[in-house]
Design a protein around this motif. Structure first.
Motif, PDB file in Angstrom:
ATOM      1  N   ARG A  93       0.844  -1.193   0.000  1.00 32.48           N
ATOM      2  CA  ARG A  93       0.000   0.000   0.000  1.00 32.48           C
ATOM      3  C   ARG A  93       0.881   1.246   0.000  1.00 32.48           C
ATOM      4  NH1 ARG A  93      -4.704   1.336   4.482  1.00 32.48           N
ATOM      5  NH2 ARG A  93      -5.452   3.288   3.518  1.00 32.48           N
ATOM      6  N   THR A 102      -1.435   9.207  -0.318  1.00 33.05           N
ATOM      7  CA  THR A 102      -2.409   9.199  -1.399  1.00 33.05           C
ATOM      8  C   THR A 102      -2.154  10.379  -2.331  1.00 33.05           C
ATOM      9  OG1 THR A 102      -3.988  10.590  -0.220  1.00 33.05           O
ATOM     10  CG2 THR A 102      -4.128   8.197   0.152  1.00 33.05           C
ATOM     11  N   THR A 103      -2.787  10.345  -3.486  1.00 36.22           N
ATOM     12  CA  THR A 103      -2.671  11.473  -4.416  1.00 36.22           C
ATOM     13  C   THR A 103      -3.178  12.751  -3.762  1.00 36.22           C
ATOM     14  OG1 THR A 103      -2.891  10.048  -6.361  1.00 36.22           O
ATOM     15  CG2 THR A 103      -3.432  12.383  -6.638  1.00 36.22           C
ATOM     16  N   HIS A 148       1.987   9.274  -8.235  1.00 32.46           N
ATOM     17  CA  HIS A 148       0.729   9.862  -7.764  1.00 32.46           C
ATOM     18  C   HIS A 148       0.208  10.958  -8.681  1.00 32.46           C
ATOM     19  CE1 HIS A 148       0.529   7.800  -3.914  1.00 32.46           C
ATOM     20  NE2 HIS A 148       1.809   8.053  -3.725  1.00 32.46           N
TER      21      HIS A 148
END
Length: 239
Positions: A25, A29-30, A68
């Motif tokens: 993972r 995050t983006t 990302h």
């Protein structure tokens, strides 16, 4: 590999493609990467947003940044769309188009004032994002009941937003402003001596404007005068 920009812009939409379950993972995050880029640009300007600097702030590698956001150009589009999405304008408080359009112009100026780096982005792909589209839809509604065609409604809004952008450029903080104020104070009498009787109109008008504004230039005065003329011009089309 990062998704295409259109999917990154709409990453929160139910129809947006999701990454597979395989592999470790991602640490960020983006959206977290975009948030960090916005914070960096707010603090230090758009040029400070590099893959290396962003990676250091996020605790990831520079190459991981590109997984990302695709590219720095794409990142700027994502930053601007996110800023537009977060800049939620108030409901229109005026029933007349003139008051609503004034509210649109002021909201646009506030957006720039909160994120000066937006002035450095001219990527038309920003028009593809959800935040930008929602903002556009809201702004168009300022002309409800004005009797404009769809083409003229779009053109009228562009006219207003272009004025707000140029006004924001004039208001943008300039570290040289203090130097100019000091130079004007120190060199004003010598400048007057150099000018003598030359350029009498410039001297008369400049002196009157400077006395009225207590400065060589007043962004607030320019804003009020310019916005009133913008609204007058629109009245000719709407009327």
């Amino acid at each position: 590999m990062a998704q295409e920009l259109i999917d990154l812009l709409w990453r929160e939409h139910p129809l947006a493609p999701r990454g597979g379950a395989r592999g470790p993972r991602a640490k960020v995050t983006t959206s977290q990467a975009v948030d960090a880029a916005i914070a960096l640009a707010d603090a230090e300007g758009l040029d400070a947003v590099t893959a290396r600097r962003l990676a250091a702030d996020l605790g990831i590698s520079a190459m991981a940044v590109y997984t990302h956001v695709g590219s720095l150009e794409d990142l700027r589009v994502l930053m601007l769309d996110t800023a537009c999405a977060r800049h939620r304008p108030a409901l229109y408080a005026d029933e007349g188009w003139r008051g609503r359009v004034r509210q649109v112009a002021k909201s646009e100026l506030d957006l720039y004032s909160g994120h000066w780096w937006i002035l450095d982005i001219a990527d038309q792909r920003t028009a593809l994002g959800p935040g930008t589209i929602a903002k556009y839809d809201h702004e168009l509604r300022a002309f409800d009941g004005a009797g404009l065609s769809d083409i003229d409604r779009d053109a009228a809004l562009t006219f207003v937003l272009d004025f707000a952008r140029s006004s924001a450029q004039a208001r943008r903080p300039d570290p040289r402003a203090a130097d100019m104020a000091a130079a004007w104070s120190a060199w004003g009498p010598r400048l007057a001596a150099y000018l003598g009787d030359d350029y009498p109109l410039a001297q008369r008008v400049g002196a009157a404007a400077g006395e009225a504004m207590d400065a060589a230039y007043s962004p607030a005065a320019a804003w009020e005068f310019g916005l009133a003329r913008v609204l007058d011009a629109l009245r000719a089309v709407i009327g």
